[in-house]
Design a protein around this motif. Structure first.
Motif, PDB file in Angstrom:
ATOM      1  N   GLN A 229       0.829  -1.204   0.000  1.00 36.66           N
ATOM      2  CA  GLN A 229       0.000   0.000   0.000  1.00 36.66           C
ATOM      3  C   GLN A 229       0.870   1.262   0.000  1.00 36.66           C
ATOM      4  N   GLU A 232       2.201   1.762  -3.366  1.00 37.64           N
ATOM      5  CA  GLU A 232       1.136   2.261  -4.245  1.00 37.64           C
ATOM      6  C   GLU A 232       0.986   3.775  -4.071  1.00 37.64           C
ATOM      7  N   ASP A 233       0.924   4.180  -2.806  1.00 38.36           N
ATOM      8  CA  ASP A 233       0.750   5.603  -2.513  1.00 38.36           C
ATOM      9  C   ASP A 233       1.918   6.403  -3.070  1.00 38.36           C
ATOM     10  N   VAL A 291       2.303  -3.926  -7.769  1.00 39.19           N
ATOM     11  CA  VAL A 291       2.291  -2.581  -7.211  1.00 39.19           C
ATOM     12  C   VAL A 291       2.070  -1.576  -8.328  1.00 39.19           C
ATOM     13  N   ALA A 292       1.022  -0.814  -8.228  1.00 39.99           N
ATOM     14  CA  ALA A 292       0.739   0.275  -9.160  1.00 39.99           C
ATOM     15  C   ALA A 292       0.939  -0.156 -10.613  1.00 39.99           C
TER      16      ALA A 292
END
Lengths: 650, 242
Positions: A229, A232-233, A291-292
């Motif tokens: 997470q 991702e951020d 991821v992303a």
């Protein structure tokens, strides 16, 4: 009147309870309480049909709060005594607990609210306290030799309060895990489990390990998912400035996480399989999330690239590099799309090798050895071939130079370096039929002649898109050496004979596809160095533009590198991998069916997944599609009577 | 053109043969005529050939689309009537809109106990052909036959439009309640040709899975397209997941 009197009686009797309770202490107080409570129950049974309301009213309003508190305090003290190994009357505790249940009139909320919550908090606090004092006072081995502790742990944690401790928030074991005092916690559990002599107790305890393993797994999964997470951020907030470093950070953090928990597994859980499995499964969960938009396979390959390439983002000592590589390879074991990693890795390896960006040959070979050990020889054979190709190419170049020395007539008058690669080892490259400048055509011819003296049966395909040229640009102010790609060089050379060319003229003369020519012209006329002037001047190349040589160009450097904008290769890599997977699934199905002749659908799927799991985790839908394709191509057929059965067609 | 007329017009040679064998008594000759199979076959074949010639393409030795249209007109059935599929099945026709001579004559010969050597007879057989669709086993055979019959020669799979047309025809007969959803799904999501396996398995699906999908097994070996279809039904709220 009767009502009033009777209520007075009850009140009196309850008021009598409190003083009599206060006189007693500890265990005796509880005994008294139980006795009084049963008296009270008898009384209430007689009176309740008349005084139901009052009964509840008084218990709720007056007696209960104080009763509650006093009872609870004594009760807690008693539990602490038990924790310390003292003997207590468990039947008494049970009776007291029943009171709480009864007070709730058969509902459990009084029990839960008044007793259990306190009890759990208390337990959590007790073990937190103990953990911190133990970690100060003693070392792990001392626990091992402390039989009393073992017994206690077994009693408290595994047998008596197992479910409460494991499943409730703020329970003893959760508190320890969150405090990162896992070492102690883990030691207890493991040691408690292992040192129980008799088999029956052992089996109870072993079963006790499973839920702890699950908590361990959940805990790792949570931490790992939090890392995903975070990444991702970071990816979203950094989306504008194309920094790829959050990926690097992510992999680093995952490695740290793995190190941390692996230490617990090996040091505290004594490498028990349940915990190895928990660790593995947890990492498999969050490492296969992606991821992303990038898969972990890609991130790991990029991470390796950053470590292995010259001027990468990581500045590390040789040992640190080795260590990081070792760990990345370990992480790869949890990634199911190993084939995707291989493809990305090969792409990046080829760039390192061909553009002389690899920092250290030993590290390149070292990671391949590690990958080979973990994933098998087939996994790395192409990559090894690439590294070997480059060694051979160097030898070949020496031979070529010798050849030129012996045949001065053949010398094209330019320095030419050719890297001969083996088709199949390398990622596939588009080879376009670029019209080379005459000088380069001569180079190609010379090399062909040389190569034929070495081998007769090999066909050379020239991949100009990977070539690079050093050319001298004679600008008004000074001559600058330009380091450009072959496409760019060919485009620039056109201006030796023309002053001004249209886009379409260049396209015809170079025989380049639009997609390539636009990139080339973009790099030469719209980027940092404007070697060509574009009319009209704008940031985007369009087919109606005209170009001319910018003789007034200059730069403070004597030598400049003009890069081509990179192409987004991710899509192609994913497509290639998809295609390879189709072949792999086909081959696997045919192999299985060839040996089994007739096989049920479920079994076929299972065996196919099993066979392919070393490289990737095929989706059963994908397998299904391939089965249907093989039916169409008459490799197998569906049984006429039983649609769940397939037959191999020889 | 009934059998009686046929008898009157029958080849003199055959008649003479029969009369001769019956010592020139008409009664005996007729007995012999009807009891001797080779003679019968000979005459049948002649009439069938006549029938064939009536519809065949003047330039080719087959009955083509025009011929079939004429045949349908004469039989008073629509050329898109499913009964024409059943007839083609009897003829073992290799492809839609075309009967070879062998298929046509062989098919009519095989068409049952009563000799079909005239249009009238053929027309009388139509209700029977229609009834064959009610027979589970025959329907299955016809269904499987339809795939090869309807697809383009040389192709392995069936063009989607044709497939949808055939399904609508066949499942109107079977009254499969999901047929419209199926066709809609194919047009929305698939838009590609249909493989033989998918074709065959759809009938299995229709036969064995109840229209509420209660006994559908997602883990089963159903072709990919059928799994997708079930997904589609749930996604579009046509069914609620139980």
């Amino acid at each position: 009147m009767i009502t009033l009197n009777s209520s007075m009686t009850i009140q009196a009797s309850i008021c009598g309870v409190l003083p009599s309770l206060r006189e007693k202490h500890d265990e005796f107080m509880l005994r008294e309480l139980v006795k009084r409570w049963s008296n009270h129950k008898v009384m209430v049974r007689w009176l309740s049909r008349f005084f139901y309301y009052l009964d509840r009213y008084f218990i709720a309003r007056r007696s209960l709060p104080s009763l509650n508190e006093v009872g609870l305090t004594c009760f807690r003290d008693l539990i602490d005594v038990e924790r310390e190994g003292g003997q207590i009357d468990r039947a008494l505790l049970k009776n007291v607990l029943d009171i709480y249940v009864e007070i709730g009139m058969g509902q459990m909320d009084h029990y839960e609210k008044d007793f259990e919550a306190h009890m759990l908090d208390d337990t959590a606090a007790y073990y937190s306290r103990k953990a911190s004092s133990w970690i100060l006072e003693d070392s792990c081995p001392e626990y091992i030799s402390e039989p009393k502790l073992l017994e206690k742990v077994q009693n408290e944690l595994l047998l008596v309060y197992e479910n409460q401790l494991l499943e409730k928030e703020n329970s003893g074991c959760r508190a320890l895990l969150k405090d990162d005092k896992n070492i102690i916690f883990a030691s207890w559990i493991w040691l408690g489990g292992r040192s129980v002599p008799d088999v029956q107790a052992y089996s109870k305890v072993t079963k006790g390990l499973e839920p702890i393993g699950n908590i361990f797994k959940q805990h790792i999964t949570d931490e790992g998912t939090a890392l995903v997470q975070q990444a991702e951020d970071a990816a979203i907030s950094k989306a504008d400035n194309a920094g790829g470093s959050h990926e690097q950070v992510f992999v680093r953090k995952v490695i740290e996480l793995h190190d941390k928990f692996m230490t617990y597994v090996t040091d505290c859980f004594n490498s028990h399989t349940i915990f190895h499995k928990a660790l593995k499964e947890a990492f498999e969960v969050f490492l296969n999330k992606g991821v992303a938009g990038s898969s972990s396979a890609e991130l790991l390959a990029t991470f390796c690239d950053n470590i292995l390439k010259k001027g990468g983002s990581e500045k590390l000592s040789d040992e640190a590099i080795e260590d990081s590589l070792e760990k990345v390879v370990k992480l790869l074991a949890y990634v199911s799309d190993k084939d995707l990693f291989a493809e990305f890795y090969r792409k990046k390896l080829s760039r390192r090798l061909l553009f002389d960006k690899s920092a250290n040959d030993d590290h390149e070979r070292s990671i391949l050895t590690k990958l080979k050990q973990q994933c098998g020889g087939q996994f790395t054979s192409k990559m090894e071939g690439m590294v070997t190709d480059l060694t051979l190419a160097r030898e070949n170049q020496t031979n070529f130079e010798e050849y030129l020395g012996q045949n001065p007539d053949a010398n094209p008058g330019l320095d030419l370096t050719v890297t001969v690669l083996t088709t199949g080892f390398w990622p596939s490259y588009k080879s376009s039929d670029l019209n080379l400048p005459a000088e380069m055509v001569r180079c190609v011819e010379v090399f062909k002649q040389f190569y034929q003296t070495k081998t007769k049966h090999r066909k050379l395909t020239w991949v100009y898109s990977l070539g690079s040229c050093n050319i001298n640009g004679k600008f008004g102010q000074k001559t600058i050496e330009l380091v450009v790609g072959t496409y760019q060089a060919a485009a620039l050379m056109l201006f030796n004979t023309s002053d001004r060319l249209s886009y379409s003229e260049m396209a015809t003369q170079l025989n380049l596809a639009d997609e390539d020519l636009v990139r080339v012209l973009q790099s030469l006329s719209c980027a940092k160095y404007k070697i060509l002037l574009k009319e009209p001047s704008s940031r985007i190349v369009s087919p109606t533009d005209y170009f001319s040589f910018n003789s007034s160009f200059t730069d403070r450097m004597r030598r400049i590198r003009i890069p081509l904008p990179p192409m987004d290769e991710r899509k192609k890599v994913v497509e290639d991998v998809d295609k390879d997977r189709r072949y792999a699934i086909d081959a696997s199905i045919v192999r299985i069916m060839k040996s089994r002749k007739v096989l049920g659908y479920q079994q076929l799927i299972t065996e196919c997944v099993e066979q392919l799991s070393r490289m990737f985790k095929p989706d059963f839908k994908a397998i299904k599609k391939r089965i249907e394709d093989l039916i169409t191509r008459d490799y197998i057929e569906r049984d006429k009577e039983n649609p769940q059965l397939f037959r191999y067609l020889a | 053109m009934g059998v009686e007329i046929g008898k009157q017009n029958e080849d003199e040679k055959v008649a003479q043969q029969a009369l001769k064998a019956g010592d020139w008594h008409l009664e005996g000759a007729l007995d012999i005529y009807y009891s001797q199979p080779q003679i019968k076959t000979l005459t049948d074949a002649r009439y069938l050939e006549e029938l064939y010639n009536r519809y065949r393409d003047p330039n080719l030795d087959t009955i083509n689309a025009d011929g079939i249209t004429n045949l349908c007109n004469d039989l008073q059935v629509d050329h898109e009537d499913i009964v024409m599929l059943v007839m083609s099945w009897h003829m073992k026709a290799a492809t839609m809109c075309e009967y070879s001579k062998q298929e046509f004559i062989g098919g009519l010969q095989a068409l049952g106990q009563v000799r079909v050597d005239s249009l009238e007879k053929l027309r009388e057989r139509i209700p029977y052909l229609r009834s064959e669709l009610k027979d589970e086993q025959k329907f299955r055979d016809i269904y499987i036959f339809a795939f090869g019959w309807a697809k383009e020669k040389g192709q392995k799979s069936l063009a989607l439009d044709t497939a949808i047309g055939m399904w609508q025809l066949l499942f109107a007969e079977k009254q499969w309640p999901l047929i419209d959803h199926w066709c809609q799904f194919l047009q929305d999501r698939h838009n590609k040709a249909i493989s033989r396996d998918t074709w065959a398995q759809l009938l299995e699906f229709v036969r064995t899975v109840d229209p509420q999908l209660s006994n559908y097994d997602a883990e089963g070996a159903w072709p990919y397209l059928i799994d997708e279809f079930v997904e589609y039904l749930y996604e579009n709220g046509i069914f609620q997941r139980g």
